[in-house]
Structures are given as structure tokens and as C-alpha cells.
Design an enzyme around this catalytic site. Structure first.
Site, short mmCIF file in Angstrom:
data_model
loop_
_atom_site.label_atom_id
_atom_site.label_comp_id
_atom_site.label_asym_id
_atom_site.label_seq_id
_atom_site.Cartn_x
_atom_site.Cartn_y
_atom_site.Cartn_z
N CYS A 193 0.82 -1.23 0.00
CA CYS A 193 0.00 0.00 0.00
C CYS A 193 0.85 1.27 0.00
CB CYS A 193 -0.96 -0.01 1.18
SG CYS A 193 -2.07 -1.43 1.14
N ASN A 203 -10.14 0.11 0.31
CA ASN A 203 -8.68 0.13 0.30
C ASN A 203 -8.20 -0.50 -1.01
OD1 ASN A 203 -5.96 -0.40 0.66
ND2 ASN A 203 -6.17 -1.10 2.78
N HIS A 219 -3.44 7.22 2.55
CA HIS A 219 -3.85 5.89 2.09
C HIS A 219 -5.22 5.58 2.69
CE1 HIS A 219 -4.10 1.74 1.21
NE2 HIS A 219 -3.75 1.31 2.41
#
Ligand code: UT7
Length: 372
Positions: free
Chosen positions: A159, A329, A299
Site C-alpha cells: 500500500c 482500500n 492511504h
């Protein structure tokens, strides 16, 4: 013009000994799990200016998957996903779509919005931890599908991948070794989560975001940034089998060992420290206050992580861009997709300072203050 003349590459900032993170004695760290999980702060940040984002684009797959759909299909606790994450729905790639397809669609959308001639692109970087294949790289598939004459490689920092790829692409551009670098963050997470695992599956979705980097003014680019890694926390978020150490076997697959595993609660505790401490550090070392930053793009893992950071750092909500309620996500795609939306809405303009913060498996993080 010598490209190095207007590209500023500054080395790490020295901090006094009192700023060094406290070292835990080895025995104590081994005995004490919470101590090991604490974010290991690094005093180093870097600067890399003389680079600008020429164009940005994104693609999210068409298929919308709501919380209600997952709750009905897998028996997840009603309301848990929204309450614990802020996510309402996510997008899943079509059966025939791989990560490279999403990446190519994001790149094509970006190119359609710009006056760039694709033949001028001379570097392809794809940040992904869900490649189409282990080999060849997804970047090579993208290069071929777009018909580019460019070297191509993948970067794997989960990520944080986009932040790692952005900084890497910026180095090529700043040195003059790339005139137009295509940097993509793309992941198809729906293929690697265990569908009935409430602690991971409903959190993740699929998407891709792309930027084109080129030479900018000395004010533009990564005003201050930190990339970091703490492999000691690797097992908190991993796919334990399927690599060279533990190759796939029918038994391991039947047992679901090839799926993404996450110790969500401990990753959560680590993440809230990473986000608040690295943002504070990057701003401080850039000598920039929250008021000077136009937009914070974190994020999109969990709204409670973002809200915590906003509260601790006293960031007003109008300075934060979120889309996790709609797409969840999306790992390496998370930051460029959010930035593309913000840009389209006029919330980022040339000259603005944007703070980006990625964090995830590895453990890795990347926090950067970027002047557009
Ligand atoms: O994209 C890669 C990175 N992934 C993530 O960032 C995902 C991180 N994890 C999560 O999003 C969540 O943990 C889940 C949604 C997976 C599960 O949520 P949950 O079961 O409701 O747990 P939680 O997140 O509320 O709690 C995690 C821990 C708890 O500690 P204990 O009780 O397990 O020891 C909370 O008490 O975090 C603690 N916590 C806090 N600690 C310090 C919650 N809020 C805070 C806070 N400060 N503000």
C-alpha cells in the site's frame, strides 16, 4: 540545459541525539510484543524537487460491491464494515481483467486528458503487490499494451507502493535520465483476499491510478519525503505461501494459506503511529505548517486512522480528501486515484502543496509533501 542544474537532490537531515528513536534492549523486545509493534521512527527525510506531475488519471472497475451484498453472501456482521472502517462499497475487476488491464485503462484516461504523445514516454513503473503474473512484470505488460518504447519494471511496496514508485520515477526525471516517466499504482485485491474473512475481504477493492512525471521548476516536486521499512513486522500483513520459500501445494491452497493474512488490530495500532508521526516529521523538516498544505491525501485504509491523524495533527476536515467510502482500500492505487478525483474537482492546482501518506505490508511507509 544540464538537468542537474535545476534539480535539487538534498541528502538526509541530521537530527540531534535526543531525536533518535529509543532502542529497546533485544531481550525486552522479544518478550514484549507491544514494544515490537511500535512504529520505529527514522530521523531521515529527503528532498527531490525539479519534478512535476504533468498529467494524472485513474480507473475503477465497473462492478460495485456493497456491504449489504457481502454481509448477505458471507454472513458478515450487519453494519460492522461501515462502523469499523467507514467503507460502504468497493469495486471489483471483471473476471477477464487483470492488474495490467486496470493500469492500462488508468494510463489511457490520463493520456486522453493531456496533450502528451505516448511515444515520448521513456519509463514505465508499476507499483503493485497483485501482479498479473510473478513473471513477466506487470509493467512489461503495460508497456506492450500501450505500445511504448520504454524500460519497464514493477515495484513492490504494497500500500506504500505508489509513494515508492513516485520517488523512484522522480529520481530518473531529476537526473535527466527520463524525460517523461509513467508511474502507476494498481492492484486487484479482490483476487487475493479470502472472500469469507470479515477482517480483510470487505476492506479491499480494485483500482489503478497513473501519473506522468516530467521536469518542473526547482519549487515543484517532493519538497520533503520519507520512505521507510520495518521488515520485523512483515508477518502482520502477508501472503505466507506461493513464493519460492513455500511454494503452492494443493494442501496449502485448500487450507487458504495463499490468501492475504492481516493482523488488523495490530496493523491499525502501528498505522495510526506511522501516519501521525511521519506527517508531523515531514512537515516539520520542510518547515511547513498544516495551514500551508492545500490537501492531505492519506492511504484509504480506514476512516478511523485518518480521523485520528486529523485530530492529533489538528488538520481541518476540508483539507483532507477521502473516497474510501466508495472504493475501499485499493492498496497501491489508493493515493493516485484519490489525487485524480481531487484534481478533477479542482481541489489541487499547480503550485499547491499536497501531503501524501502511504502505509502497509512490509511493513512499509511513504510520506511525502509534493508541490504540484
Ligand atoms: O492497507 C494496509 C494497512 N491496513 C490497515 O491499515 C488496516 C488496519 N486495521 C483495521 O482497519 C482494523 O483493525 C480492522 C477493521 C481490520 C478491525 O477493526 P477492529 O476489530 O474494530 O479493531 P480496532 O481497529 O478498533 O482496534 C485495533 C486496536 C485496538 O487495540 P486492542 O484492543 O486490540 O489492544 C484498539 O483499542 O487499536 C486500538 N485503537 C487505538 N489505539 C491507539 C483504536 N483506536 C486507537 C487510537 N489510538 N486512536
Amino acid at each position: 540545459m544540464n538537468p542537474l542544474n535545476s534539480a535539487t537532490v538534498e541528502s538526509a537531515v541530521e537530527l540531534s541525539a535526543s531525536d533518535e528513536p529509543e532502542k529497546q534492549p533485544e531481550t525486552q523486545a522479544q518478550e514484549s510484543e507491544p514494544d515490537r509493534l511500535l512504529f520505529k521512527k527514522s530521523p531521515r527525510t529527503c528532498q527531490l524537487t525539479g519534478v512535476r506531475i504533468r498529467a494524472i488519471g485513474a480507473y475503477v472497475p465497473l462492478r460495485v460491491v456493497t456491504n449489504g451484498e457481502l454481509e448477505a453472501q458471507y454472513g458478515f456482521e450487519a453494519g460492522w464494515i461501515k462502523k469499523r472502517t467507514g467503507i460502504l462499497e468497493r469495486r471489483y475487476a471483471a473476471e477477464e481483467e487483470g492488474t495490467s488491464d486496470l493500469a492500462v485503462k488508468a494510463a489511457r484516461r490520463m493520456l486522453a486528458k493531456s496533450d502528451v504523445d505516448p511515444s515520448d514516454i521513456d519509463l514505465v513503473l508499476v507499483a503493485t503487490f497483485t501482479p498479473d503474473f510473478t513473471c513477466p512484470s506487470t509493467a512489461c505488460l503495460v508497456q506492450e499494451k500501450l505500445g511504448l518504447d520504454a524500460p519497464a519494471m514493477d515495484l513492490q511496496a504494497a500500500c506504500s507502493g505508489f509513494m515508492y514508485a513516485l520517488a523512484t520515477g522522480a529520481q530518473f526525471v531529476a537526473t535527466g535520465n527520463s524525460k517523461l516517466a509513467l508511474v502507476i499504482g494498481a492492484d486487484v485485491n479482490s483476487r487475493i483476499v479470502q472472500p469469507d474473512d470479515q477482517g480483510t475481504a470487505p476492506l479491499f477493492g480494485d483500482a489503478a491510478g497513473a501519473v506522468l512525471l516530467e521536469r518542473g521548476t526547482t519549487e515543484q516536486g517532493l519538497v520533503r519525503y520519507q520512505l521507510g521499512a520495518d521488515g520485523a513486522g512483515g508477518s502482520l500483513l502477508d501472503r505466507p505461501v506461493g513464493g519460492t520459500l513455500r511454494p503452492l501445494t494443493p494442501e496449502l491452497v485448500a487450507d487458504g494459506q495463499h490468501y492475504l493474512k492481516m493482523d488488523g488490530r495490530n496493523v491499525f495500532k502501528w498505522a495510526i503511529q506511522v501516519v501521525t508521526e511521519t506527517i508531523e516529521q515531514v512537515l516539520m523538516q520542510a518547515d511547513v505548517g498544516v495551514a500551508d498544505v492545500k490537501l492531505f491525501v492519506l492511504h484509504q485504509a480506514n476512516i478511523r486512522i485518518i480521523d485520528h491523524a486529523m485530530k492529533v495533527l489538528q488538520i481541518p476536515s476540508e483539507k483532507v480528501f477521502n473516497n474510501l467510502d466508495r472504493i475501499g482500500n485499493t492498496s497501491a492505487a489508493s493515493i493516485p486515484v484519490a489525487m485524480d478525483e481531487a484534481f478533477e474537482q479542482g481541489r489541487i492546482e499547480p503550485g499547491d502543496l499536497v501531503l501524501m501518506c502511504g502505509f502497509g505490508a512490509g511493513l512499509t511507509w511513504g510520506t511525502g509533501l509534493f508541490r504540484w
